[in-house]
Enzyme design. Sequence first.
Site, PDB file in Angstrom:
ATOM      1  N   TRP A  74       5.741  -4.533  -5.417  1.00  0.00           N
ATOM      2  CA  TRP A  74       4.467  -4.322  -4.731  1.00  0.00           C
ATOM      3  C   TRP A  74       4.099  -5.629  -4.001  1.00  0.00           C
ATOM      4  CZ3 TRP A  74      -0.286  -6.833  -5.648  1.00  0.00           C
ATOM      5  CH2 TRP A  74      -1.342  -6.338  -4.878  1.00  0.00           C
ATOM      6  N   ASP A 121     -11.349   4.695   4.124  1.00  0.00           N
ATOM      7  CA  ASP A 121     -10.309   4.667   3.088  1.00  0.00           C
ATOM      8  C   ASP A 121     -10.826   5.308   1.802  1.00  0.00           C
ATOM      9  OD1 ASP A 121      -8.098   3.302   1.267  1.00  0.00           O
ATOM     10  OD2 ASP A 121      -7.504   2.888   3.331  1.00  0.00           O
ATOM     11  N   ARG A 177      -2.746   3.626 -12.921  1.00  0.00           N
ATOM     12  CA  ARG A 177      -3.976   3.541 -12.116  1.00  0.00           C
ATOM     13  C   ARG A 177      -4.951   4.656 -12.547  1.00  0.00           C
ATOM     14  NH1 ARG A 177      -5.709   3.671  -5.817  1.00  0.00           N
ATOM     15  NH2 ARG A 177      -6.358   1.540  -5.623  1.00  0.00           N
ATOM     16  N   LYS A 235      -4.572   8.951   6.534  1.00  0.00           N
ATOM     17  CA  LYS A 235      -3.719   8.043   5.757  1.00  0.00           C
ATOM     18  C   LYS A 235      -3.384   8.788   4.464  1.00  0.00           C
ATOM     19  CE  LYS A 235      -3.922   3.434   3.586  1.00  0.00           C
ATOM     20  NZ  LYS A 235      -4.817   2.272   3.417  1.00  0.00           N
ATOM     21  N   TRP A 236      -2.119   9.154   4.302  1.00  0.00           N
ATOM     22  CA  TRP A 236      -1.661   9.913   3.119  1.00  0.00           C
ATOM     23  C   TRP A 236      -1.093   8.899   2.135  1.00  0.00           C
ATOM     24  CZ3 TRP A 236       0.200  15.503   2.849  1.00  0.00           C
ATOM     25  CH2 TRP A 236       0.819  15.775   1.624  1.00  0.00           C
ATOM     26  N   ASP A 237      -1.777   8.714   1.025  1.00  0.00           N
ATOM     27  CA  ASP A 237      -1.389   7.683   0.056  1.00  0.00           C
ATOM     28  C   ASP A 237      -0.709   8.299  -1.159  1.00  0.00           C
ATOM     29  OD1 ASP A 237      -1.210   5.149  -1.046  1.00  0.00           O
ATOM     30  OD2 ASP A 237      -3.298   4.650  -0.673  1.00  0.00           O
ATOM     31  N   MET A 238      -0.035   7.489  -1.935  1.00  0.00           N
ATOM     32  CA  MET A 238       0.645   7.936  -3.160  1.00  0.00           C
ATOM     33  C   MET A 238       0.735   6.714  -4.050  1.00  0.00           C
ATOM     34  SD  MET A 238       3.705   8.296  -4.945  1.00  0.00           S
ATOM     35  CE  MET A 238       4.716   9.529  -5.692  1.00  0.00           C
ATOM     36  N   ASN A 239      -0.128   6.660  -5.061  1.00  0.00           N
ATOM     37  CA  ASN A 239      -0.319   5.388  -5.754  1.00  0.00           C
ATOM     38  C   ASN A 239       0.247   5.275  -7.160  1.00  0.00           C
ATOM     39  OD1 ASN A 239      -1.531   3.496  -3.999  1.00  0.00           O
ATOM     40  ND2 ASN A 239      -3.370   4.756  -3.960  1.00  0.00           N
ATOM     41  N   CYS A 281       1.651   6.122   3.260  1.00  0.00           N
ATOM     42  CA  CYS A 281       1.345   4.913   2.499  1.00  0.00           C
ATOM     43  C   CYS A 281       1.691   5.221   1.057  1.00  0.00           C
ATOM     44  CB  CYS A 281      -0.156   4.631   2.641  1.00  0.00           C
ATOM     45  SG  CYS A 281      -0.743   3.271   1.615  1.00  0.00           S
ATOM     46  N   ASP A 313       0.745  -3.657   1.080  1.00  0.00           N
ATOM     47  CA  ASP A 313      -0.641  -4.064   0.825  1.00  0.00           C
ATOM     48  C   ASP A 313      -0.822  -5.558   1.064  1.00  0.00           C
ATOM     49  OD1 ASP A 313      -1.782  -1.650   0.288  1.00  0.00           O
ATOM     50  OD2 ASP A 313      -1.529  -1.776  -1.892  1.00  0.00           O
TER      51      ASP A 313
HETATM   52  C1  GLA Z   1      -3.289   1.851  -1.899  1.00  0.00           C
HETATM   53  C2  GLA Z   1      -3.107   1.552  -0.429  1.00  0.00           C
HETATM   54  C3  GLA Z   1      -4.277   0.751   0.084  1.00  0.00           C
HETATM   55  C4  GLA Z   1      -5.559   1.510  -0.165  1.00  0.00           C
HETATM   56  C5  GLA Z   1      -5.682   1.839  -1.642  1.00  0.00           C
HETATM   57  C6  GLA Z   1      -6.863   2.737  -1.910  1.00  0.00           C
HETATM   58  O1  GLA Z   1      -3.172   0.714  -2.676  1.00  0.00           O
HETATM   59  O2  GLA Z   1      -1.914   0.880  -0.213  1.00  0.00           O
HETATM   60  O3  GLA Z   1      -4.122   0.479   1.453  1.00  0.00           O
HETATM   61  O4  GLA Z   1      -5.585   2.681   0.609  1.00  0.00           O
HETATM   62  O5  GLA Z   1      -4.528   2.489  -2.126  1.00  0.00           O
HETATM   63  O6  GLA Z   1      -7.001   3.055  -3.233  1.00  0.00           O
END
Ligand code: GLA
Length: 752
Positions: free
Chosen positions: A223, A390, A467, A500-504, A550, A572
């Site tokens: 990361w 966001d 998370r 912005k399609w995220d996957m955390n 993302c 990030d």
């Molecule tokens: C991830 C993305 C960030 C932001 C956060 C929001 O970490 O990489 O840019 O969007 O999620 O929780």
Amino acid sequence: MSITEQKLTKEYSRYMWQTDSDVPFTEEMILFTLNAKNTTYALAALSDGHLAHAYYGKHIEDDDISYLLRLGEAPYTATVNIRDKGTVMDTQLFEYPCHGIGDYREPCFMIMDEDGMSSCDLKYKSHKIYKGKPKLVQPDMVTLPATFANEDEAETLEITLLDSHSGIEAVLIYTAFNDLDVITRSVHLKNTGSRRVNIRRVLSACVDFDSDKYDFITLNGSWARERVMERSPLHHGKQGIDSVKGESSHQNNPFAALVSHNADEDSGEAYGFNLVYSGNFFAQAEVTQHKKTRFVMGINHFDFNWLLEPGEEFAAPEVVMVYSSEGIGAMSRTFHDLYREHLIRGEYKDKRRPILINNWEATYFNFDTDKLIAIAKQASELGIEMLVMDDGWFGHRDSDNSSLGDWFVYEKKIKGGLKYLVDEVNKLGMKFGIWFEPEMISPDSELYKKHPEWAIQVRGMEMTQSREQYVLDYSNKEVRDYIYGLMRNILDSANIEYIKWDMNRQLTEVGSTSLPAERQRELWHRYVLGVYDVMDRLTTDYPHILLENCSGGGARFDAGMLYYSPQIWTSDDTDAIERLKIQHGTSICYPPSAMGAHVSDCPNHTVGRTTPFSTRGNVAMVGTFGYELDVTRIPEADRNMIPSQIEQFKKSNPLVRTGDQYRIGNVFDDNMWDAWIFVAKDKSEAVFTFVQVLGRPNYNSRRIKLKGLDPDAKYLSSKTGEVHSGNVLMNAGIDISVHGDFASEVIYFTKQ
Ligand code: GLA
């Protein structure tokens, strides 16, 4: 014609040590030759049905290169060497090696049949050659992301192999591009037998090189430091990279290259391989007993199984293979051209992307309508074109511990509703974008209360949080339909022009409450196919929306995602100096024009470093460009710089999007500076960027040789106003003397 077939009948006279006599024999083979621009790839279907690899490298022309198969030599011929077939199998260079028949190198293919047997032997059955390139379709599910080409751009060879014991048919699909040094490969399986077969491993490509004299290049990290390039000479045994996390990952990218020991940016041989896939992958180079190298790539077979009932089919993803005889730089430029023209799609494919401002690093979860409008107002006055809201606008999300899955507007924050906010932003002349994390579910959510079984899980086992969230079971269509329905409600409620399609988080306890026991190990892959399905629906139903992928920063910067989203959040880590490494490494395979890159505030939130605002701009300008800071609160001097930065971005972006990138410096070799140049395809202009890491004493300029210009043309320098020939600029170079740590400079060169 880029693909040819030749039926050859060859007479060999071979020394058989068991009989002490010369035994002549006849080998009938079909030699296939694929030509892509300056590349040749050759393979042969031998009399015994096996596919042997003959050649991969610089374009060669010869009537008959079958001597490369070495069939007259002792260990190589199975036709008459029945007594020593095992030796043959472990020695011959193959195209698609199977498990269990004497080839002890890494196999591409392995099964388990109803009797518990795992050996199989795929042999030539038929082939066809045609213009164009087929789609890769997983029946009843989805079309896989893959490069595309029309009938004038590429030609395809399909070789059908059959394992007569199990009835499994494997179609090897090779496409050669006419104008690019690209050959793509994939595999399509069908169970033509009458019994079920478990596919334990189905890799997409194998190249058996005749040498071990290569360096192995991979893109690795973590990361906030994704895709940092590593290079090491091959050694005996197996060396490889993979992902077992359910996504392509921060740690290893599904890219690898084999390059000659002397290869650098501008010379030497480079073979680049990239899997067009966003889940678990496997890439490995193996130096064998005879100092040859087997390279294989595909879906990771670790914890994988796919049941093929009689009549069922399976589509393996595509491997893109790029060859360069002119160094690593030319390999990268071929990948860039291919992906810009033959992978990225949609309205923004050839368009400059709106300059955005994202509120994540500006506010984190602490925002409301008024705050967003204040940011938008100030941003619009400076020339910024889009506000991206966001994480934190839905459910009751005030931190990262709740509400994923509850895609309803959080009215306490978004006072007046989403439409009001979007309309107000639009009134300022700005577009509006929004963040989603559609694959996730928070334990603290309405959705989890209603459907705990929709999370990926092993019933009866504790579920690992990451998370504070779980992953939704995207193999289940009901889950996908539900989430996509909520997304549609939001998208239809206001004028949203970007997502912005995220996957955390990564996957754990990989089990599905909706799949039968014998299909549980399919979940890794079915999950990825489910994600592709929703992305496909989204981009089809909303063709005007710009999609940016993302994943906790840059954990899904892969070619599979580029098929749906023309840009991907790179990392990030927005620190300009860290970005030199990240963007350098990413550009080894992926076009800079697809790299999400923002100017953020200082001290940088990830590394705590303070860099000049101008340098942050100069580095972000190589990507999609935008801002990620509270523009109402940054120092006035920085704010005042934004309009000219935007002007500069608009000037350089056409070169970044359509030109050729030449990497000149390398922070890996010399931690003191980096430099690159983007040159128009017609060589009429170029933009050069230099970034100094640590300052040096005065009067200590660096002389830097430019690249990619027309040696015979004259160029005007925007810095000095002087005109010099490309020849001088590339061979003698220019002097760069910038002052201070993290200082940078951008110079335009225009043909006179
Ligand atoms: C991830 C993305 C960030 C932001 C956060 C929001 O970490 O990489 O840019 O969007 O999620 O929780």
